[in-house]
Enzyme design. Structure first.
Site, mmCIF file in Angstrom:
data_model
loop_
_atom_site.group_PDB
_atom_site.id
_atom_site.type_symbol
_atom_site.label_atom_id
_atom_site.label_comp_id
_atom_site.label_asym_id
_atom_site.label_seq_id
_atom_site.Cartn_x
_atom_site.Cartn_y
_atom_site.Cartn_z
ATOM 1 N N GLY A 220 0.907 -1.104 0.310
ATOM 2 C CA GLY A 220 -0.521 0.467 0.088
ATOM 3 C C GLY A 220 0.793 0.990 0.136
ATOM 4 C CB SER A 221 0.225 4.958 1.480
ATOM 5 O OG SER A 221 -0.826 4.663 -0.089
ATOM 6 C CB THR A 222 4.234 1.502 3.524
ATOM 7 O OG1 THR A 222 4.330 -0.006 3.169
ATOM 8 C CG2 THR A 222 3.398 1.502 5.547
#
Lengths: 488, 472
Positions: A220-222
């Site tokens: 995801g956004s990590t």
């Protein structure tokens, strides 16, 4: 009658000759096979006859065994016990007479069982002096407070926490839930072991799997940390304006990319890279990914360890993947950690640790010391550089500032620790239609001279379900573990 | 048998050699006894001296009896037996300690120790050894009691099959219960029947060896002369069927066929025997489940690791673990193998004393057998030759059957390993066997009766007339 008697004498000699040959066959030719056959109970008796070395954490008066053998009165002289229980089970693994062993019990078996060559001189002297032969001990790098905080934070959830010392690569916490009690698998009663094992296999959430290193998830956004690192290494600055449309059209498809909750990023046209990072703008990073191209992003991901199948703690670590042969649309999705990007929690902790350590990733390790039974050191920790300058020190500093603002005023405010500057990045990774997303947080603290880097994953957003975000679910766990390491 | 077949070299009794070897064997056994204690508990067991002295006294007494009653007997036989028997008691004690340990750990009552009993049986055995030497001054006189022996032997052999008397232990019905102890009468029957066979065959050897028909190049006996061999065959089958004892059955048949061969010098008897054996083996394999199970286990023991092959496989594991030099007495786990004290005592030797120990034991047996056969060869009367040959071969065959079975060379059949295995009947019977062999050996090595002194006889040998020597 002498002729038949002589013949009988010869025949008897032949019979004895056959017996001698057969004895040689059994005791010389086949001896090794028989001696090491797992069905040979003597192998088991011999194994349980000597005291298996303990697995310990901490030093000095804080030294405590999380796995140790205790003397019994039954035929197997020693019983393996796990004072560390479920908290440490993903690390220790189990040592079972039915199901062999896992975890450190498996990886460091030679030392623990006393069969390692480094213990040879001692074994010989033990043999001569008639002293009980014992195994060596394995001292782990785990931080008791951090491990407990990680386990507590994951209680009731399915997930994993990995905390590293970014300066050395030492693993401070490695938790995975749901967990299990290894003692149930190391009794001396095969029937109860089988029952316990069958039960564990039937439970939801695969308690025997160590999610920290054995499973991969969409980051995801990590993953935007890696995309941002690629951009900063390719001439972008934090203040470079990048397009941030409300809806990003994915070329070659009828689909498009939107932000979390359909939000608008800034003015809906463009914003600085730092700002897009702070609010985790999907459309801006999707466009950035397409602008940078898959090759550059992949190279950056590989610099942090993606695709390295030789990584071990010593437990083998699953490969983290940045996929090959992407279309433009897939490049956009991959840039925000979706599509087929897959990571282990350990890999994301290494990303955070690399940024925390001025761009250099240290090789993660779990064994701080190998000790002989008299606690003398046989082998110290191998502190090794894993990736020198995965990003430059300058880029690392820029990323640190950007990650600090995420915790200060962005999506990761739940990771704040009073009096400490914390850097981080949240992630909320969709992985299947209709299922709650995985919640992520990666980060480190303090922002200046960091001592702990962390990655937290909670599958399916834990109890918050579809309302979950990395900021709500994963960040508080990360905060607690970092606080435990910092002692605040 | 009036002919003079002079023993090789000067007639020397070599009793001193025997005594030295006996003391050496006793010392070796006592050392083993101490080693067991050291291996198990780290201390020299308190009973070591008593055990050594007790065994030593027994063998010195046996030696004195030999010196008095059979002064020219082979000096090697008794020491070999003493060493095997001493080692056997050591191993039984070692296994006693192991099962006591195990019982204590499991919280069960400690089972009866077998080693003291075995020592008592040894005492009785040595007593019978002395008795045989004293009573049977001339082995040829045994031939007079041939039919008494036959009747007693057959009765003993078939006794366990009778309801009420017989007892089934471990699936084989070859024991009888006498009060608190069980006796395996087939062991004693073995010797009685051999005495009968020897006497019977000597009296009938002419008709059995001469009357024949030549068929396809080999001399076949007349149909009516097949009677005895068929009788032995039927008796063996009866033992097999009624008592489910493969080992004893095979042993009896083998011994009888070989004695028939020695008596008649005709290979055809061996061929007939082998044919009957092959036929009955084949039939037994297809008729009886327990025979089939034994053969299948032998062919692939590891397929049956957890059931019918467990014992064999654990025995092989034990011997493999022992390797060349063994784990040392008291250091292995021979009690893992079921019946380690009796049928599988060789596996215990292999594990703790290694290949070296197994080979030493086999060489001791081979020495006894070959010395026994040598006594038979040099014996001057047919009955002695035949009985000596039969007894020696019986020993060899028994060792082959059980050691071959335990090491996986042939299908496993349960018989004891003479002197080593725990078991009263076996120890006692084998002492009688060795006493008879020594009696025959004494007769064989004894200088021929001569009116003149031995030195005078030697001096006049050059002048002696040639004598008619009948083939013996």
């Amino acid at each position: 009658m002498n002729r038949p008697l002589r013949r009988v004498a010869v025949a008897c000699l032949v019979l004895f000759g056959m017996l001698l040959l057969q004895a040689n066959w059994v005791q010389v030719v086949k001896a090794k096979d028989y001696r090491n056959d797992p069905r040979n109970r003597r192998v088991l008796l011999r194994t349980y006859d000597r005291e298996r070395g303990p697995i310990v954490i901490g030093t000095g008066k804080d030294r405590q065994a999380i796995a140790k053998s205790v003397a019994t009165t039954d035929t197997l002289k020693y019983l393996r016990t796990y004072p560390g229980g479920a908290v440490y089970a993903p690390v220790t693994g189990f040592d079972s007479l039915v199901y062999s062993s896992t975890g450190i019990e498996r990886q460091e078996n030679a030392i623990l069982s006393g069969s390692d060559d480094r213990l040879l001189v001692r074994r010989l002297s033990d043999y001569v002096t008639g002293r009980q032969v014992a195994g060596g001990s394995i001292v782990l790098t785990l931080n008791q407070a951090a491990q407990q905080a990680a386990y507590n934070g994951l209680q009731g959830k399915v997930g994993a926490v990995v905390a590293l010392d970014p300066r050395t690569g030492a693993v401070l916490a490695e938790a995975s839930t749901p967990s299990y009690d290894p003692a149930a698998l190391s009794t001396h009663d095969p029937a109860s072991i089988r029952a316990a094992y069958t039960n564990l296999l039937s439970l939801a959430g695969d308690p025997l799997v160590n999610r920290a290193v054995e499973r991969t998830y969409p980051p995801g956004s990590t993953f935007k940390v890696i995309t941002a690192a690629t951009a900063l290494s390719s001439g972008y600055t934090p203040s470079t304006q990048i397009p941030s449309p409300t809806v990003l059209d994915l070329p070659g498809t009828t689909a498009n990319l939107r932000n979390f909750g359909g939000e608008v990023c800034g003015n809906g046209k463009s914003q600085s890279l730092a700002e897009a990072f702070r609010i985790s703008c999907n459309t801006a990073f999707g466009a950035l990914g397409m602008a940078l191209g898959a090759d550059k992003v992949r190279k950056q991901a590989q610099a942090f360890g993606f695709g390295d199948s030789s990584l071990e703690l010593p437990q083998p670590v699953a490969d983290s993947v940045y996929p090959d042969q992407l279309t433009k649309a897939q490049e956009a999705q991959s840039a925000i950690g979706q599509y087929d990007v897959r990571v282990t929690p350990l890999q994301m902790a290494m990303v955070a640790a690399g940024i925390a350590n001025n761009g250099t990733v240290m090789r993660p390790y779990l064994v701080r010391e190998v000790q002989a039974p008299d606690l003398s050191q046989l082998h110290g920790a191998d502190q090794k550089v894993y990736a020198e300058h995965a990003v430059s020190a300058g880029v690392a500093a820029q990323l640190t500032t950007m990650m600090e603002s995420v915790v200060q005023s962005g999506t990761g405010t739940a990771a704040q620790i009073s009096g400490v500057r914390v850097a981080g990045k949240t992630g909320t990774a969709q992985h299947a239609v209709g299922q709650a997303p995985h919640a992520w947080f990666i980060g480190f603290a303090p922002a200046v001279n960091p001592v702990v880097a962390i990655a937290v994953l909670v599958e399916d957003g834990g109890s918050l379900g579809s309302d979950a975000t990395g900021g709500k679910v994963a960040a508080p766990i990360a905060r607690d573990v970092m606080r435990a390491v910092l002692g605040r | 048998m009036s002919a003079l077949t002079a023993p090789q070299g000067p007639a020397r009794s070599r009793r001193g050699t025997e005594l030295t070897l006996l003391l050496f064997a006793t010392a070796l056994a006592a050392t083993g006894y101490a080693a067991v204690g050291i291996g198990q508990n780290g201390t020299v067991p308190s009973g070591t001296l008593g055990y050594g002295l007790g065994l030593g006294t027994l063998y010195v007494l046996a030696h004195l009896a030999v010196r008095r009653c059979a002064p020219y007997a082979d000096p090697l036989l008794l020491p070999c037996v003493a060493l095997l028997n001493g080692l056997g008691i050591v191993l039984v004690r070692r296994l006693d300690l192991a099962s006591a340990d195990r019982a204590r750990q499991a919280g069960r009552a400690v089972p009866r120790a077998d080693a003291p009993l075995q020592l008592i049986w040894t005492t009785i055995g040595v007593g019978l050894f002395v008795a045989v030497l004293v009573v049977v001054r001339d082995h040829t006189r045994l031939a007079r009691y041939a039919y008494t022996c036959a009747a007693a032997g057959l009765l003993l052999l078939l006794l366990p099959a009778l309801p009420g008397v017989g007892a089934t232990i471990n699936g084989a019905r070859l024991w009888i219960r006498v009060g608190p102890i069980t006796v395996q009468p087939s062991e004693i029957a073995k010797i009685l029947l051999m005495v009968f066979f020897a006497s019977f065959l000597v009296s009938k050897r002419d008709v059995l060896s001469l009357a024949s028909r030549r068929v396809a190049g080999i001399d076949l006996p007349r149909a009516r002369d097949l009677g005895p061999v068929l009788f032995a065959w039927v008796a063996s089958i009866a033992v097999l069927v009624r008592e489910k004892d493969l080992g004893t059955s095979l042993l009896f048949f083998g011994i009888f066929v070989v004695m028939l061969y020695i008596a008649t010098e005709r290979t055809s008897w061996l061929l007939i025997g082998l044919a009957l054996f092959a036929g009955s083996s084949f039939t037994a394999y297809h008729l009886f489940g327990h025979v089939q199970a034994r053969v299948d286990t032998w062919l692939d023991p590891f397929r049956y690791t957890n059931n019918q092959g467990y014992q064999l496989v654990q025995g092989l594991f034990g011997m493999g673990t022992g390797g060349i030099f063994g784990t040392g007495l008291g250091e292995g786990s021979p009690n893992t193998v079921p019946f380690a004290k009796t049928d599988f005592i060789l596996a215990a030797i292999g594990e703790e004393l290694g290949l070296v120990g197994v080979m030493a034991v086999l060489v001791l047996f081979a020495l006894i057998v070959e010395r026994g056969l040598r006594a038979a060869l040099t014996c001057r009367d047919s009955f002695g030759k035949l009985l000596g040959g039969g007894l020696s071969f019986a020993l060899a065959l028994q060792v082959f059957v059980i050691v071959g079975g335990v090491t996986g060379l042939i299908p496993l059949t349960g018989v004891t390993l003479p002197w080593l295995s725990y078991g009263g009947s076996s120890v006692v019977t084998n002492y009688v066997l060795i006493a008879l062999l020594m009696r025959i050996s004494d007769a064989a090595r004894r200088p021929a009766p001569s009116p003149v002194s031995p030195s005078a006889a030697r001096a006049s040998l050059q002048d002696a007339p040639t004598t008619v020597v009948r083939r013996g």
